[in-house]
Write a protein that holds these residues in place. Structure first.
Motif, PDB file in Angstrom:
ATOM      1  N   ILE A 156       2.491 -15.273  26.572  1.00 44.54           N
ATOM      2  CA  ILE A 156       2.502 -16.642  26.047  1.00 44.54           C
ATOM      3  C   ILE A 156       3.583 -16.855  25.001  1.00 44.54           C
ATOM      4  CG2 ILE A 156       0.037 -16.878  26.490  1.00 44.54           C
ATOM      5  CD1 ILE A 156      -0.438 -16.636  23.495  1.00 44.54           C
ATOM      6  N   ALA A 157       4.225 -15.790  24.543  1.00 49.42           N
ATOM      7  CA  ALA A 157       5.244 -15.935  23.505  1.00 49.42           C
ATOM      8  C   ALA A 157       6.235 -14.787  23.590  1.00 49.42           C
ATOM      9  CB  ALA A 157       4.602 -15.961  22.114  1.00 49.42           C
ATOM     10  N   THR A 158       7.454 -15.050  23.126  1.00 48.50           N
ATOM     11  CA  THR A 158       8.425 -13.980  22.940  1.00 48.50           C
ATOM     12  C   THR A 158       8.319 -13.514  21.492  1.00 48.50           C
ATOM     13  OG1 THR A 158      10.146 -15.591  22.406  1.00 48.50           O
ATOM     14  CG2 THR A 158       9.998 -14.866  24.682  1.00 48.50           C
ATOM     15  N   SER A 159       8.513 -12.232  21.259  1.00 42.17           N
ATOM     16  CA  SER A 159       8.281 -11.671  19.930  1.00 42.17           C
ATOM     17  C   SER A 159       9.472 -10.844  19.468  1.00 42.17           C
ATOM     18  CB  SER A 159       7.024 -10.801  19.936  1.00 42.17           C
ATOM     19  OG  SER A 159       5.894 -11.521  20.380  1.00 42.17           O
ATOM     20  N   GLU A 160       9.657 -10.831  18.164  1.00 40.49           N
ATOM     21  CA  GLU A 160      10.703 -10.015  17.564  1.00 40.49           C
ATOM     22  C   GLU A 160      10.136  -9.377  16.295  1.00 40.49           C
ATOM     23  OE1 GLU A 160      15.185 -10.403  15.564  1.00 40.49           O
ATOM     24  OE2 GLU A 160      14.277 -12.121  16.587  1.00 40.49           O
ATOM     25  N   ALA A 161      10.217  -8.068  16.198  1.00 36.08           N
ATOM     26  CA  ALA A 161       9.734  -7.369  15.010  1.00 36.08           C
ATOM     27  C   ALA A 161      10.665  -7.645  13.838  1.00 36.08           C
ATOM     28  CB  ALA A 161       9.657  -5.875  15.280  1.00 36.08           C
ATOM     29  N   LEU A 162      10.088  -7.925  12.685  1.00 35.03           N
ATOM     30  CA  LEU A 162      10.875  -8.184  11.483  1.00 35.03           C
ATOM     31  C   LEU A 162      11.022  -6.913  10.649  1.00 35.03           C
ATOM     32  CD1 LEU A 162       9.391 -11.665  10.536  1.00 35.03           C
ATOM     33  CD2 LEU A 162      11.588 -11.182  11.623  1.00 35.03           C
ATOM     34  N   PHE A 163       9.920  -6.295  10.295  1.00 36.53           N
ATOM     35  CA  PHE A 163       9.990  -4.996   9.649  1.00 36.53           C
ATOM     36  C   PHE A 163       8.613  -4.357   9.581  1.00 36.53           C
ATOM     37  CE2 PHE A 163       8.308  -7.152   6.067  1.00 36.53           C
ATOM     38  CZ  PHE A 163       8.131  -6.315   4.978  1.00 36.53           C
ATOM     39  N   ALA A 164       8.628  -3.046   9.378  1.00 39.70           N
ATOM     40  CA  ALA A 164       7.387  -2.286   9.251  1.00 39.70           C
ATOM     41  C   ALA A 164       7.173  -1.973   7.781  1.00 39.70           C
ATOM     42  CB  ALA A 164       7.471  -0.996  10.057  1.00 39.70           C
ATOM     43  N   GLU A 165       5.932  -2.072   7.338  1.00 37.72           N
ATOM     44  CA  GLU A 165       5.646  -1.837   5.922  1.00 37.72           C
ATOM     45  C   GLU A 165       4.365  -1.023   5.786  1.00 37.72           C
ATOM     46  OE1 GLU A 165       4.416  -5.245   3.722  1.00 37.72           O
ATOM     47  OE2 GLU A 165       3.936  -6.367   5.519  1.00 37.72           O
ATOM     48  N   PRO A 166       4.231  -0.294   4.687  1.00 40.97           N
ATOM     49  CA  PRO A 166       3.055   0.563   4.514  1.00 40.97           C
ATOM     50  C   PRO A 166       1.799  -0.241   4.212  1.00 40.97           C
ATOM     51  CG  PRO A 166       4.426   0.625   2.547  1.00 40.97           C
ATOM     52  CD  PRO A 166       5.193  -0.153   3.583  1.00 40.97           C
ATOM     53  N   LEU A 167       0.678   0.284   4.653  1.00 41.31           N
ATOM     54  CA  LEU A 167      -0.612  -0.286   4.295  1.00 41.31           C
ATOM     55  C   LEU A 167      -1.108   0.364   3.011  1.00 41.31           C
ATOM     56  CD1 LEU A 167      -2.356  -0.445   7.780  1.00 41.31           C
ATOM     57  CD2 LEU A 167      -1.480  -2.364   6.444  1.00 41.31           C
ATOM     58  N   CYS A 168      -1.868  -0.416   2.241  1.00 45.66           N
ATOM     59  CA  CYS A 168      -2.380   0.061   0.963  1.00 45.66           C
ATOM     60  C   CYS A 168      -3.893  -0.099   0.895  1.00 45.66           C
ATOM     61  CB  CYS A 168      -1.759  -0.730  -0.198  1.00 45.66           C
ATOM     62  SG  CYS A 168       0.020  -0.565  -0.354  1.00 45.66           S
ATOM     63  N   LEU A 169      -4.532   0.797   0.171  1.00 52.51           N
ATOM     64  CA  LEU A 169      -5.945   0.629  -0.165  1.00 52.51           C
ATOM     65  C   LEU A 169      -6.002  -0.240  -1.413  1.00 52.51           C
ATOM     66  CD1 LEU A 169      -8.950   1.459   0.312  1.00 52.51           C
ATOM     67  CD2 LEU A 169      -8.545   3.250  -1.403  1.00 52.51           C
ATOM     68  N   VAL A 170      -6.782  -1.311  -1.338  1.00 52.42           N
ATOM     69  CA  VAL A 170      -6.908  -2.248  -2.458  1.00 52.42           C
ATOM     70  C   VAL A 170      -8.311  -2.110  -3.029  1.00 52.42           C
ATOM     71  CG1 VAL A 170      -6.582  -4.629  -3.198  1.00 52.42           C
ATOM     72  CG2 VAL A 170      -5.412  -3.806  -1.157  1.00 52.42           C
ATOM     73  N   SER A 171      -8.394  -1.934  -4.333  1.00 55.38           N
ATOM     74  CA  SER A 171      -9.691  -1.773  -4.982  1.00 55.38           C
ATOM     75  C   SER A 171      -9.754  -2.626  -6.239  1.00 55.38           C
ATOM     76  CB  SER A 171      -9.938  -0.302  -5.327  1.00 55.38           C
ATOM     77  OG  SER A 171      -8.903   0.190  -6.159  1.00 55.38           O
ATOM     78  N   HIS A 172     -10.914  -2.627  -6.889  1.00 53.53           N
ATOM     79  CA  HIS A 172     -11.106  -3.349  -8.134  1.00 53.53           C
ATOM     80  C   HIS A 172     -10.149  -2.828  -9.195  1.00 53.53           C
ATOM     81  CE1 HIS A 172     -13.203  -4.382 -11.946  1.00 53.53           C
ATOM     82  NE2 HIS A 172     -13.455  -5.507 -11.301  1.00 53.53           N
ATOM     83  N   GLY A 173      -9.688  -3.703 -10.055  1.00 56.94           N
ATOM     84  CA  GLY A 173      -8.675  -3.336 -11.045  1.00 56.94           C
ATOM     85  C   GLY A 173      -9.095  -2.252 -12.002  1.00 56.94           C
ATOM     86  N   ASP A 174     -10.394  -2.072 -12.201  1.00 54.76           N
ATOM     87  CA  ASP A 174     -10.870  -1.035 -13.121  1.00 54.76           C
ATOM     88  C   ASP A 174     -11.099   0.313 -12.435  1.00 54.76           C
ATOM     89  OD1 ASP A 174     -10.867  -2.846 -15.181  1.00 54.76           O
ATOM     90  OD2 ASP A 174     -12.956  -3.436 -14.889  1.00 54.76           O
ATOM     91  N   ALA A 175     -10.678   0.396 -11.141  1.00 53.23           N
ATOM     92  CA  ALA A 175     -10.929   1.634 -10.398  1.00 53.23           C
ATOM     93  C   ALA A 175     -10.263   2.827 -11.070  1.00 53.23           C
ATOM     94  CB  ALA A 175     -10.419   1.496  -8.967  1.00 53.23           C
ATOM     95  N   ASP A 176     -10.974   3.934 -11.050  1.00 53.68           N
ATOM     96  CA  ASP A 176     -10.403   5.153 -11.614  1.00 53.68           C
ATOM     97  C   ASP A 176      -9.404   5.753 -10.637  1.00 53.68           C
ATOM     98  OD1 ASP A 176     -11.975   4.980 -13.881  1.00 53.68           O
ATOM     99  OD2 ASP A 176     -13.650   6.056 -12.927  1.00 53.68           O
ATOM    100  N   GLY A 177      -8.554   6.588 -11.130  1.00 52.74           N
ATOM    101  CA  GLY A 177      -7.639   7.304 -10.254  1.00 52.74           C
ATOM    102  C   GLY A 177      -6.210   6.888 -10.478  1.00 52.74           C
ATOM    103  N   PRO A 178      -5.258   7.773 -10.192  1.00 57.87           N
ATOM    104  CA  PRO A 178      -3.834   7.487 -10.383  1.00 57.87           C
ATOM    105  C   PRO A 178      -3.316   6.529  -9.327  1.00 57.87           C
ATOM    106  CG  PRO A 178      -4.127   9.605  -9.303  1.00 57.87           C
ATOM    107  CD  PRO A 178      -5.509   9.120  -9.651  1.00 57.87           C
ATOM    108  N   ASP A 179      -2.103   6.071  -9.527  1.00 54.20           N
ATOM    109  CA  ASP A 179      -1.494   5.147  -8.582  1.00 54.20           C
ATOM    110  C   ASP A 179      -0.827   5.862  -7.410  1.00 54.20           C
ATOM    111  OD1 ASP A 179      -2.241   2.921 -10.016  1.00 54.20           O
ATOM    112  OD2 ASP A 179      -0.442   2.950 -11.266  1.00 54.20           O
ATOM    113  N   CYS A 180      -0.999   7.190  -7.319  1.00 56.02           N
ATOM    114  CA  CYS A 180      -0.359   7.927  -6.233  1.00 56.02           C
ATOM    115  C   CYS A 180      -1.036   7.592  -4.902  1.00 56.02           C
ATOM    116  CB  CYS A 180      -0.424   9.430  -6.498  1.00 56.02           C
ATOM    117  SG  CYS A 180      -2.101  10.060  -6.650  1.00 56.02           S
TER     118      CYS A 180
END
Length: 303
Positions: free
Chosen positions: A156-180
C-alpha cells in the motif's frame, strides 16, 4: 476525458468498490458514479462490471488500465518539471505520524516547511500504527513517518528508511542505578508499559525477545504515548522507546534513560508514501525537510 476522471478510474480499479474509491478521491458516491458514466460515455465502452460486491474491470477496462496509469504519471511529471520554475511548493500534504514520533519531529518539521514553503499546508494526522496503515491504504495520508516495518505495509505504500537508532529503557526519574547501558536480558520481569501488538515497534520488540529468549513482562498495553509517559513518571511502570522519541523529554527530571545493550536493540525510522496517487511536489518538499531534520538528529546521536 479529464485527469480527475482518470484518477477515479484508478481508485476504483485499486479498491474494487465505488464507495471506497469515491472516499479515496474525497468525493461522494453519486458524484463518483456520474464521473464514471461520463468517462465511459467519452470512451464509448463500459470499463467496469457492477456487482453486489463492488466493481470489476471489463476487458476494455483492463486495456485502459495501463494507459490510465501512464496518463497520471505523465501529468505528475509535467507538473513536477514546471513547478521547478515556480518557486516554493504550494497546496496541501497530509502527513501521518505516531504520537511517539510526533513528540520530537512534528513541531520542528512544520516550522521548517512553513519557512521555505509558506503556501504549502501540512495537515498532521496522529494515530497508532493501525490508523496509519488505513490512512495510507485509503490515500487519506500522503506520507507517514513511523517505526513501521515496510513489510507490515505490504503493497500500500513505498518506504524509505531514514535512520536506525538505539532503544532505551525509560524509568522514573528517581530510579537508582548509573546511566550506563543495560543488558536486554536484564529487562526480564520489569513491569513494562508498551504499545499494543498493532505497533511496529512492539512487533520488533516481541521478535527480539523471542530471538534472544527474553521474557518481557508487559503490565500495561497502551497506544497513547502520553499515558505511557504518565505511568513511567508515576513510577508505576518502565517503558522502552527510541532515543528520538525521548528528545523532547531530555531536560525533564521525571524520566531516567538507559540504552539497551547486549545486544544493542535498534528501531528503524522510515518515511512511507501512499500508492493511491503519484507523489506530488509538496510531498517531496516535506520529505526533503524531514531528511534534513533527521540528519541533524543522527549527527547529534553520533556526537
Amino acid at each position: 476525458m479529464n485527469q480527475r476522471q482518470v484518477q477515479l478510474f484508478l481508485a476504483l480499479a485499486g479498491h474494487g468498490s465505488l464507495t471506497r474509491g469515491a472516499a479515496a478521491m474525497g468525493s461522494s458516491q453519486p458524484a463518483a458514479s456520474r464521473m464514471l458514466r461520463d468517462l465511459e460515455a467519452d470512451l464509448g465502452t463500459r470499463l467496469f462490471h457492477r456487482t453486489g460486491r463492488g466493481v470489476n474491470l471489463t476487458a476494455a477496462g483492463e486495456t485502459f488500465l495501463g494507459y490510465a496509469q501512464t496518463l497520471v504519471e505523465t501529468a505528475a511529471q509535467a507538473r513536477e518539471a514546471l513547478a521547478s520554475h515556480g518557486g516554493p511548493a504550494a497546496g496541501r500534504v497530509a502527513l501521518a505520524v505516531t504520537p511517539m514520533v510526533g513528540q520530537a519531529v512534528t513541531g520542528r518539521l512544520l516550522s521548517a516547511v512553513a519557512a521555505a514553503h509558506p503556501r504549502l499546508e501540512v495537515q498532521v494526522l496522529e494515530g497508532n500504527t493501525a490508523a496509519i496503515v488505513n490512512w495510507l491504504s485509503s490515500g487519506q495520508a500522503d506520507l507517514a513517518v513511523a517505526y513501521i516495518p515496510p513489510a507490515q505495509l505490504r503493497d500500500i505504500a513505498t518506504s524509505e528508511a531514514l535512520f536506525a537508532e538505539p532503544l532505551c529503557l525509560v524509568s522514573h526519574g528517581d530510579a537508582d542505578g548509573p546511566d550506563c547501558a543495560i543488558a536486554f536480558s536484564a529487562l526480564s520481569g520489569l513491569p513494562l508499559a508498551l504499545p499494543t501488538r498493532t505497533s511496529g515497534l512492539r512487533r520488533h520488540l516481541d521478535a527480539m525477545a523471542r530471538l534472544h529468549r527474553v521474557t518481557l513482562h508487559i503490565q500495561h498495553e497502551v497506544d497513547a504515548f502520553s499515558t505511557i509517559l504518565g505511568l513511567v513518571a508515576a513510577g508505576q511502570a518502565f517503558s522502552i522507546m527510541p532515543r528520538l522519541a525521548l528528545a523532547a523529554l531530555a531536560i525533564d527530571d521525571s524520566y531516567h534513560f538507559r540504552a539497551i545493550a547486549e545486544p544493542r536493540i535498534q528501531a528503524h525510522l522510515s518515511v512511507h508514501v501512499t500508492k493511491q496517487r503519484p507523489i506530488g511536489r509538496g510531498s517531496r518538499a516535506v520529505i526533503e525537510h524531514l531528511k534534513t531534520l533527521v540528519a541533524s538528529f543522527s549527527a547529534s546521536e553520533a556526537a
